[in-house]
Design an enzyme around this catalytic site. Sequence first.
Site, PDB file in Angstrom:
ATOM      1  N   MET A  34      -5.912 -17.368   1.534  1.00 39.80           N
ATOM      2  CA  MET A  34      -6.711 -16.175   1.330  1.00 39.80           C
ATOM      3  C   MET A  34      -6.695 -15.435   2.643  1.00 39.80           C
ATOM      4  O   MET A  34      -7.400 -15.798   3.567  1.00 39.80           O
ATOM      5  CB  MET A  34      -8.128 -16.588   0.931  1.00 39.80           C
ATOM      6  N   GLY A  35      -5.824 -14.437   2.764  1.00 38.81           N
ATOM      7  CA  GLY A  35      -5.801 -13.619   3.970  1.00 38.81           C
ATOM      8  C   GLY A  35      -7.222 -13.233   4.249  1.00 38.81           C
ATOM      9  O   GLY A  35      -7.797 -13.679   5.214  1.00 38.81           O
ATOM     10  N   THR A  36      -7.782 -12.461   3.432  1.00 38.63           N
ATOM     11  CA  THR A  36      -9.236 -12.302   3.330  1.00 38.63           C
ATOM     12  C   THR A  36      -9.951 -11.477   4.361  1.00 38.63           C
ATOM     13  O   THR A  36      -9.618 -11.451   5.542  1.00 38.63           O
ATOM     14  CB  THR A  36      -9.935 -13.689   3.379  1.00 38.63           C
ATOM     15  N   THR A  37     -11.004 -10.821   3.817  1.00 41.19           N
ATOM     16  CA  THR A  37     -12.061 -10.333   4.682  1.00 41.19           C
ATOM     17  C   THR A  37     -13.353 -10.873   4.107  1.00 41.19           C
ATOM     18  O   THR A  37     -13.643 -10.677   2.937  1.00 41.19           O
ATOM     19  CB  THR A  37     -12.128  -8.797   4.653  1.00 41.19           C
ATOM     20  N   GLY A 166      -8.861 -10.006   7.883  1.00 40.30           N
ATOM     21  CA  GLY A 166      -9.333  -8.616   7.906  1.00 40.30           C
ATOM     22  C   GLY A 166     -10.432  -8.375   8.912  1.00 40.30           C
ATOM     23  O   GLY A 166     -10.694  -7.241   9.304  1.00 40.30           O
TER      24      GLY A 166
END
Lengths: 256, 232
Positions: A34-37, A166
């Site tokens: 999950m690259g994610t922010t 992010g």
Amino acid sequence: RKPLSPVSAAMDAASSLMGGPSSADAPTDGEHRMGTTIVGVCYAGGVVLAADSRTSTGMYVANRASDKISQLTDNVYVCRSGSAADTQVISDYVRYFLHQHTIQLGQPATVKVASNLVRLLAYQNKSMLQAGMIVGGWDKYEGGQIYSVPLGGTILRQPFAIGGSGSSYLYGLMDHEWKEGMTQEEAEKFVVKVVSLAIARDGASGGVVRTVTINEEGVKRSFHPGDKLPLWHEEMEPQNSLLDILAAGSSDAMVQ
Amino acid sequence: MPYYIIRNPYVTGNSVIAMKYKDGVIMACDTGASYGSTLRYKSVERIKEVGKHSLIGGSGEFSDFQEILRYLDELTLNDHMWDDGNSLGPKEIHAYLTRVMYNRRNKFDPLWNSLVLGGVKKGPKGDEKYLGMVNMIGTHFEENHIATGFGNHMAIPILRGEWREDMTFEEAVKLIEKCLLVLLYRDRSSINKFQIAKITTEGSTIYPPYALKTNWGFAAFENPSKGAVGTW
């Protein structure tokens, strides 16, 4: 994970974990990440947790509507970033422990205990896990609390926390715009704005913004679809088709 | 089970500097913890009290420092429960930490820290000040002044030149602040928010965080190429 020499260790860790390009992964069959922010903020009366919804395997978006905010107890939720598998397993274990703990304690678990269970798993298995988490919730002793559990298993209580790839784009923004004691409405609007700004610049974040508000009354989940998020620099109002634009006749056609 | 693990540090604390002075030991560090090159956490307490007689300052992987504090909690709790009128002094705590760090190093699974241990305890010769350090590979020693990380390069030379045995608290603070400032200028990972702590026979005090004024008003800074046109 391959052991790295201590000399290059810190630099490699920093660059690979901020979601930088990973040449080892083939474009579509890398590990689910999950690259994610993820964001968690305290407001006057509780907390708001927020996250994007993109799960990627290499360059492919495996799930464009994931739910990265998982329930640990009635009053404590966790935002997950890093390896999808690792954070799912940690959440499952902590939910299981907390369930037993609640029965034995006879009352809802505190946010502090929930966060420390997450920390224990993260710390004791640090060489095998890639999980950065933000735990948030409400209990009757300390009210709304946010605990950050980054890679390595450090635990830090903070008035607000950001995480995931992010989040790199949010440090300056939070330094500038964060204020203590927001109302619930201000806080909810704020986290949606913040996550959508990160989505605008982070390739590994995207999709919808999910929020979870936790306070004395209970828990409220919200869904902010990708097409309803505010538009930022160089982003344009979405249209059905070029044909609609031409029909409206108002476009400045770019003519040489 | 791999026979070597060696984990990389993720969230790291900066230099800690400390020195003995007339009444005891003074210790200082910034309140930052970095994540690679990002100055991620800016309000972190890296100096803590240990028992009645000691202060510990930690740099390196912060989760390992938190775990070490837990070990020390257990140690001091057990010590207290003996209820025998004795309490562990800084020398004993230092020896304990040395064993912990060295044994982890021998398993190729180090606690990735440099720890500074300072304190004052009544001994056979009266109040004895103690200051020592131990790091992730088990190297340990006692000295009149200690610094970890970048402090080794920037602060120790200053301390070697200007430290004296009988400094007052005010002189000690001034000298420490001189070192903190040099670290702020020259260590990329430092932040302008510091905590100073002292420990004497009366007890320990960890002062609230504060920032130092920096000086940028040099003519040469404003006009770097004035005396050397065409310079880079």
